[in-house]
Design a protein around this motif. Structure first.
Motif, PDB file in Angstrom:
ATOM      1  N   ARG A 193      -6.973  -0.197   3.996  1.00 16.50           N
ATOM      2  CA  ARG A 193      -5.567  -0.585   4.095  1.00 16.50           C
ATOM      3  C   ARG A 193      -4.729   0.616   4.522  1.00 16.50           C
ATOM      4  O   ARG A 193      -4.961   1.750   4.082  1.00 16.50           O
ATOM      5  CB  ARG A 193      -5.042  -1.105   2.753  1.00 16.50           C
ATOM      6  N   SER A 230       3.249   0.511  -4.268  1.00 19.45           N
ATOM      7  CA  SER A 230       2.276   0.586  -5.377  1.00 19.45           C
ATOM      8  C   SER A 230       2.782   1.335  -6.595  1.00 19.45           C
ATOM      9  O   SER A 230       2.050   2.108  -7.216  1.00 19.45           O
ATOM     10  CB  SER A 230       0.973   1.257  -4.881  1.00 19.45           C
ATOM     11  N   THR A 286       0.817  -1.216   0.000  1.00 18.37           N
ATOM     12  CA  THR A 286       0.000   0.000   0.000  1.00 18.37           C
ATOM     13  C   THR A 286       0.849   1.264   0.000  1.00 18.37           C
ATOM     14  O   THR A 286       0.467   2.274  -0.592  1.00 18.37           O
ATOM     15  CB  THR A 286      -0.941  -0.004   1.219  1.00 18.37           C
ATOM     16  N   TYR A 327      -3.850  -2.257  -4.724  1.00 19.32           N
ATOM     17  CA  TYR A 327      -3.449  -1.957  -3.354  1.00 19.32           C
ATOM     18  C   TYR A 327      -3.645  -0.490  -2.996  1.00 19.32           C
ATOM     19  O   TYR A 327      -4.183  -0.178  -1.948  1.00 19.32           O
ATOM     20  CB  TYR A 327      -1.979  -2.355  -3.158  1.00 19.32           C
TER      21      TYR A 327
END
Length: 426
Positions: free
Chosen positions: A292, A60, A57, A68
């Motif tokens: 996330r 990416s 995350t 993500y």
């Protein structure tokens, strides 16, 4: 007559195995519910992302970042096209001592392409796309149990065959915007198509000549949308990322066919029950909202430590399957090596969002928690990156798949995924 009505007849003459055959359509429904998007992490998308165990995350930076954190794709310095191909997936789920101390075992070995995607930079705007197959399994179970009892009227031989094919395909596009030197925001939208076909066949031979055969077939198709929004900060040594994914099904359709043939006494005319429906609406798609939060430490170009914390929000369900629980998952990834070669390792959790088995009630969905590990390597050049990796997950839990009983089965599961991925720098 609907399928559940036949369980009364069965109970009259098969006390030893009534509990295994009472509600076959319910068994099929429980199996299908397990395949839905409750287990979001059985196949991790991406090459580098998968080898970092999904701790992506805060990174990416390639096309897999759309899954993500779509804000991260602005951080790359070149246009990219990625191909994730020849991904093999092997899975095995063992229901311990399901019948007479013997196991049920479901296996699947599948070869399929992962995804193709790209990101393209235009000053402070970055566009991305992805076409992906996130799941494509053919599950099979063939179990035969002989000479279970010699007592008159009790089940002597028992056969259960379960076959299931499912696929999960999607197409998505994204846009990300740079905000100053270090910040970015992004939005990705996906259209998904999920299909499941399952067949469950069970046969019982009794001491005394009685025979029972039941078969159910289920076909389900779900289509809808996902939206993933993200925010990222990238500094010289650290990066932070956050994203939220939500979904909405727009089309749920399916069919159910059920047949039961009973010879209550040998050499007599059988009792036949048939049921068919073209509107199997009890199996609507369940899509939890997933949030996330990621942190990455990268003091050198050849060292990256990344972590992820994700939360699957609870969902109240009105289709007959259990409510989904709020569930936390964690991931930790390490990347190190030389400028032209990298080693990647990781560990992550994949916890069930189904409730634990309750003391009351039967035919409950499996509560199965996984722990995953990864290892992989990358070759880095000016024009492309080549990733080769392996991800394995081991799960343990409990289930109650023998309909009509309150007997739990211990469940042990394994999934393995080999992947080969290219990222071309344009």
């Amino acid at each position: 007559m609907k399928p559940g009505a036949c369980s009364i007849k069965i109970m009259k003459f098969m006390p030893a195995l009534t509990l295994a055959l009472g509600s076959l359509p319910s068994i099929a429904r429980a199996d299908l519910a397990r395949q839905h998007q409750s287990f979001d992490r059985l196949v991790l998308p991406g090459g580098r992302a998968a080898m970092l165990c999904g701790a992506y995350t805060a990174v990416s930076s390639d096309p897999s970042g759309l899954f993500y954190n779509p804000a991260g794709i602005v951080q790359g310095t070149q246009n990219q096209v990625s191909l994730n191909t020849w991904s093999t997936n092997r899975s095995e789920v063992v229901f311990k001592e399901a019948v007479k101390g013997q196991d049920f075992t479901e296996t699947s070995n599948t070869l399929f392409g992962g995804f193709a995607g790209g990101v393209f930079h235009k000053k402070w705007i970055t566009f991305g796309y992805v076409i992906a197959t996130l799941d494509k399994r053919n599950i099979n179970q063939d179990d035969y149990f002989y000479e279970m009892s010699t007592e008159q009227g009790q089940a002597r031989d028992f056969t259960r065959i379960h076959q299931e094919s499912n696929s999960y395909d999607l197409f998505g596009t994204s846009i990300a915007l740079s905000i100053g030197k270090s910040w970015s925001i992004g939005l990705a939208t996906f259209y998904y198509d999920r299909s499941i076909e399952a067949m469950d066949y069970q046969q019982v031979m009794f001491n005394g000549g009685q025979v029972l055969v039941q078969e159910s077939k289920v076909r389900v198709s779900n289509q809808g949308f996902h939206v993933n929004t993200g925010l990222q900060y990238r500094g010289d040594n650290i990066s932070l990322g956050a994203s939220v994914r939500a979904g909405e099904p727009v089309l749920n359709k399916g069919s159910l066919n059920f047949n039961s043939v009973t010879h209550a006494v040998a050499n007599t005319v059988p009792d036949v029950v048939n049921y068919s429906s073209d509107e199997y609406e009890v199996d609507n798609e369940i899509i939890p909202t997933i949030s996330r939060l990621g942190f990455a430490f990268h003091p050198y170009p050849t060292l990256l430590i990344s972590t992820d914390l994700s939360y699957s929000a609870p969902v109240e369900v009105d289709n007959g399957s259990p409510d989904r629980l709020g569930t936390w998952n964690y991931a930790l990834g390490l990347e190190t090596g030389l400028s032209s070669w990298r080693l990647m390792l990781g560990v992550f959790t994949n916890n069930s969002i189904f409730p634990k088995i309750q003391p009351d009630g039967n035919n409950q969905a499996a509560h199965l928690d996984y722990v995953g590990k990864s290892i992989g390597t990358s070759i880095i050049t000016k024009t492309f990156d080549l990733h080769l990796g392996f991800v394995r997950q081991d799960g343990k839990g409990t289930a109650r798949i023998v309909a009509g009983t309150r007997t739990n089965q211990r469940v042990e599961a394994t999934t393995e995924n080999f992947l080969l991925s290219w990222t071309f720098k344009l």
